[in-house]
Design a protein around this motif. Structure first.
Motif, PDB file in Angstrom:
ATOM      1  N   ARG A 280     -42.039 140.812  73.480  1.00 32.88           N
ATOM      2  CA  ARG A 280     -41.632 141.386  74.762  1.00 32.88           C
ATOM      3  C   ARG A 280     -40.125 141.602  74.774  1.00 32.88           C
ATOM      4  N   PHE A 281     -39.713 142.828  75.020  1.00 28.54           N
ATOM      5  CA  PHE A 281     -38.302 143.189  75.065  1.00 28.54           C
ATOM      6  C   PHE A 281     -37.794 143.132  76.511  1.00 28.54           C
ATOM      7  N   TYR A 282     -36.612 142.586  76.693  1.00 28.17           N
ATOM      8  CA  TYR A 282     -35.896 142.632  77.968  1.00 28.17           C
ATOM      9  C   TYR A 282     -34.574 143.357  77.707  1.00 28.17           C
ATOM     10  N   PRO A 283     -34.566 144.678  77.785  1.00 30.50           N
ATOM     11  CA  PRO A 283     -33.354 145.426  77.401  1.00 30.50           C
ATOM     12  C   PRO A 283     -32.130 145.097  78.238  1.00 30.50           C
ATOM     13  N   ASP A 284     -32.324 144.536  79.442  1.00 26.07           N
ATOM     14  CA  ASP A 284     -31.185 144.183  80.292  1.00 26.07           C
ATOM     15  C   ASP A 284     -30.679 142.771  80.040  1.00 26.07           C
ATOM     16  N   LEU A 285     -31.357 142.031  79.175  1.00 25.65           N
ATOM     17  CA  LEU A 285     -30.994 140.628  78.936  1.00 25.65           C
ATOM     18  C   LEU A 285     -30.796 140.377  77.445  1.00 25.65           C
ATOM     19  N   ARG A 286     -30.080 141.245  76.793  1.00 26.23           N
ATOM     20  CA  ARG A 286     -29.872 141.116  75.355  1.00 26.23           C
ATOM     21  C   ARG A 286     -28.790 140.087  75.046  1.00 26.23           C
ATOM     22  N   GLN A 287     -29.027 139.334  73.966  1.00 25.45           N
ATOM     23  CA  GLN A 287     -28.069 138.363  73.439  1.00 25.45           C
ATOM     24  C   GLN A 287     -27.599 137.374  74.498  1.00 25.45           C
TER      25      GLN A 287
ATOM     26  N   ALA B  36     -29.156 146.048  85.545  1.00 24.25           N
ATOM     27  CA  ALA B  36     -30.584 146.297  85.425  1.00 24.25           C
ATOM     28  C   ALA B  36     -31.055 147.281  86.498  1.00 24.25           C
ATOM     29  N   LEU B  37     -30.577 147.098  87.724  1.00 25.71           N
ATOM     30  CA  LEU B  37     -30.962 148.004  88.809  1.00 25.71           C
ATOM     31  C   LEU B  37     -30.430 149.416  88.557  1.00 25.71           C
ATOM     32  N   GLU B  38     -29.216 149.524  88.047  1.00 22.89           N
ATOM     33  CA  GLU B  38     -28.656 150.845  87.781  1.00 22.89           C
ATOM     34  C   GLU B  38     -29.427 151.567  86.681  1.00 22.89           C
TER      35      GLU B  38
ATOM     36  N   HIS C 233     -29.663 156.632  92.834  1.00 18.91           N
ATOM     37  CA  HIS C 233     -28.458 155.826  92.728  1.00 18.91           C
ATOM     38  C   HIS C 233     -28.642 154.568  93.569  1.00 18.91           C
ATOM     39  N   VAL C 234     -28.032 153.473  93.129  1.00 16.99           N
ATOM     40  CA  VAL C 234     -28.076 152.225  93.885  1.00 16.99           C
ATOM     41  C   VAL C 234     -26.970 152.255  94.918  1.00 16.99           C
ATOM     42  N   ALA C 235     -27.363 152.341  96.178  1.00 22.41           N
ATOM     43  CA  ALA C 235     -26.387 152.359  97.264  1.00 22.41           C
ATOM     44  C   ALA C 235     -26.030 150.949  97.712  1.00 22.41           C
ATOM     45  N   ALA C 236     -27.013 150.044  97.682  1.00 24.91           N
ATOM     46  CA  ALA C 236     -26.776 148.661  98.097  1.00 24.91           C
ATOM     47  C   ALA C 236     -27.863 147.780  97.506  1.00 24.91           C
ATOM     48  N   ALA C 237     -27.511 146.556  97.200  1.00 22.55           N
ATOM     49  CA  ALA C 237     -28.477 145.585  96.671  1.00 22.55           C
ATOM     50  C   ALA C 237     -28.095 144.224  97.218  1.00 22.55           C
TER      51      ALA C 237
ATOM     52  N   ARG D  30     -42.402 147.115  85.935  1.00 17.49           N
ATOM     53  CA  ARG D  30     -42.539 147.241  84.483  1.00 17.49           C
ATOM     54  C   ARG D  30     -41.390 146.588  83.730  1.00 17.49           C
ATOM     55  N   SER D  31     -40.258 146.440  84.390  1.00 17.78           N
ATOM     56  CA  SER D  31     -39.113 145.799  83.736  1.00 17.78           C
ATOM     57  C   SER D  31     -39.315 144.305  83.548  1.00 17.78           C
ATOM     58  N   ASP D  32     -40.313 143.727  84.231  1.00 14.80           N
ATOM     59  CA  ASP D  32     -40.583 142.291  84.216  1.00 14.80           C
ATOM     60  C   ASP D  32     -39.479 141.467  84.863  1.00 14.80           C
ATOM     61  N   LEU D  33     -38.531 142.137  85.480  1.00 13.22           N
ATOM     62  CA  LEU D  33     -37.481 141.432  86.208  1.00 13.22           C
ATOM     63  C   LEU D  33     -37.764 141.387  87.701  1.00 13.22           C
ATOM     64  N   PHE D  34     -38.568 142.325  88.179  1.00 14.22           N
ATOM     65  CA  PHE D  34     -38.851 142.445  89.605  1.00 14.22           C
ATOM     66  C   PHE D  34     -40.354 142.569  89.815  1.00 14.22           C
ATOM     67  N   GLY D  35     -40.767 142.202  91.024  1.00 10.42           N
ATOM     68  CA  GLY D  35     -42.149 142.379  91.390  1.00 10.42           C
ATOM     69  C   GLY D  35     -42.385 143.742  92.018  1.00 10.42           C
ATOM     70  N   PRO D  36     -43.606 144.029  92.459  1.00  6.30           N
ATOM     71  CA  PRO D  36     -43.893 145.315  93.119  1.00  6.30           C
ATOM     72  C   PRO D  36     -43.027 145.493  94.368  1.00  6.30           C
ATOM     73  N   ALA D  37     -42.510 146.709  94.544  1.00  7.52           N
ATOM     74  CA  ALA D  37     -41.599 146.999  95.663  1.00  7.52           C
ATOM     75  C   ALA D  37     -42.367 147.545  96.862  1.00  7.52           C
ATOM     76  N   THR D  38     -41.917 147.158  98.041  1.00  8.86           N
ATOM     77  CA  THR D  38     -42.461 147.661  99.299  1.00  8.86           C
ATOM     78  C   THR D  38     -41.402 148.517  99.988  1.00  8.86           C
ATOM     79  N   VAL D  39     -41.796 149.709 100.388  1.00 13.56           N
ATOM     80  CA  VAL D  39     -40.853 150.612 101.064  1.00 13.56           C
ATOM     81  C   VAL D  39     -40.713 150.166 102.515  1.00 13.56           C
ATOM     82  N   VAL D  40     -39.489 149.779 102.877  1.00 13.89           N
ATOM     83  CA  VAL D  40     -39.205 149.330 104.239  1.00 13.89           C
ATOM     84  C   VAL D  40     -38.727 150.493 105.092  1.00 13.89           C
ATOM     85  N   VAL D  41     -37.874 151.322 104.525  1.00 16.44           N
ATOM     86  CA  VAL D  41     -37.320 152.477 105.246  1.00 16.44           C
ATOM     87  C   VAL D  41     -37.420 153.696 104.336  1.00 16.44           C
TER      88      VAL D  41
END
Length: 364
Positions: A48-55, A72-74, A83-87, A114-125
């Motif tokens: 399993r690869f985690y491209p955002d968590l290398r080395q 990772a979000l970007e 684009h990531v406006a806020a996190a 799919r990134s295995d870093l986050f769970g399923p997202a729910t659209v709030v707005v």
């Protein structure tokens, strides 16, 4: 039979008094169990690869931390053409705001789990005609006790899976070397004379053949594989065993019980199997415990040179080779598999020394 049982009990008792041997046996048992079962308990697949968590360095902190969350979000937002406006992260929950010049495709939200870093997202707005989405989703807590490699794979899981291959190579090649060496040495020693001389000259000729040259010669004609490496190691490691068994057989063939078996008309094969070989097992057992670490070291050496285990399989030697190439940027990549290898080799050598003392007939 009672005599043999008493001897076995005495040997086990002596071995139990050897603290170093008992400790080494316990370490080997822990390493073997960890290699067999541990990879299923680490929470990571070995491939399993985690491209955002290398080395990542070794540590107890949960990932992704603050330093790795934004990159990772970007990366994921770029794939979503947004684009990531806020996190804003609160504990294990993340409120993410995405913006885009065009309407964001809801189907692209699948990139987040799919990134295995986050769970399923729910659209709030869902605002501005789908060009602005506010998402709520869980952030997973991933642990990499020994860090990750250059591809973002969990190094602990990789080391445990690699240990299966290294230990399997060591035990299998040693078993083959034992079978060939015991049979060859017993026949040579029992036959004696011209047969013994001719058979041992073959051993001397094979001793003169450089091992690495022999492996390279095999690779010229055959594709590199785990089976080929096993055959190459077993083809040379039986030589020492043959000499040990031959020396023991030469000293045993003149003993009274062997002469008595000959006088009773027993065939040579029966005498070897029932009287000679069983009485050589003490030195053979000691030599076997010392042969296993040598075979593992040979496998690591060949894999380090690129002549041994090939992808997708891995071994401690392969991981050490990868760690050596990245030692300046990620020294933990070398330290983790090297620690497993060193612990195994030292434990096997300590067990061999303890077994030699326990099998010594002069010991009390």
């Amino acid at each position: 039979m009672r005599g043999r049982g008493a001897n076995t009990a005495r040997t086990l008792g002596r071995l139990g008094r050897e603290r170093g041997g008992v400790g080494a046996l316990a370490v080997l048992a822990v390493i073997a169990l960890a290699c067999l079962l541990g990879s299923a308990l680490t929470g990571h697949a070995p491939d399993r690869f985690y491209p955002d968590l290398r080395q990542l360095p070794a540590g107890l902190a949960a990932q992704p931390d603050a330093a790795h969350l934004t990159p990772a979000l970007e990366r994921i937002a770029f794939r979503m053409r947004a684009h990531v406006a806020a996190a804003d992260r609160t504990g294990d929950r993340l409120r993410l705001t995405l913006t885009s010049e065009h309407s964001i495709d809801r189907r692209s939200l699948v990139y987040l789990p799919r990134s295995d870093l986050f769970g399923p997202a729910t659209v709030v707005v869902d605002g501005e005609g789908g060009r602005r989405l506010v998402l709520d989703m869980p952030v997973r807590r991933l642990h990499f006790l020994l860090g990750t490699d250059i591809h973002g794979r969990d190094l602990l899981t990789r080391s445990l899976v690699a240990g299966r291959v290294s230990l399997a190579v060591g035990l299998t090649a040693t078993l083959v070397a034992l079978l060939i060496g015991i049979g060859y040495g017993a026949v040579a020693g029992y036959a004696g004379g011209a047969v013994d001389a001719a058979m041992m000259r073959v051993v001397d000729a094979l001793y003169a053949l450089p091992f690495v040259f022999f492996v390279i010669l095999l690779l010229v004609f055959f594709r590199a594989s785990l089976v080929l490496m096993l055959l190459a190691i077993a083809a040379v490691e039986w030589l020492d065993m043959a000499r040990i068994v031959r020396a023991q057989t030469l000293s045993l063939r003149g003993r009274d019980f062997v002469r008595a078996a000959r006088a009773l008309g027993q065939p040579a094969s029966r005498i070897l199997l029932r009287h000679v070989v069983p009485n050589t097992l003490g030195p053979v057992a000691v030599a076997a415990t010392l042969l296993v670490p040598r075979v593992i070291l040979l496998e690591s050496f060949l894999s380090f040179l690129g002549l041994g285990v090939q992808e997708p399989q891995t071994s401690w030697g392969v991981l050490i080779a990868e760690g050596a190439r990245a030692i300046e940027a990620a020294p933990h990549m070398l330290a983790a598999p090297a620690a497993f290898l060193i612990a195994t080799l030292v434990s096997l050598n300590l067990l061999g020394d303890a077994l030699a003392d326990a099998l010594d007939p002069r010991a009390g």
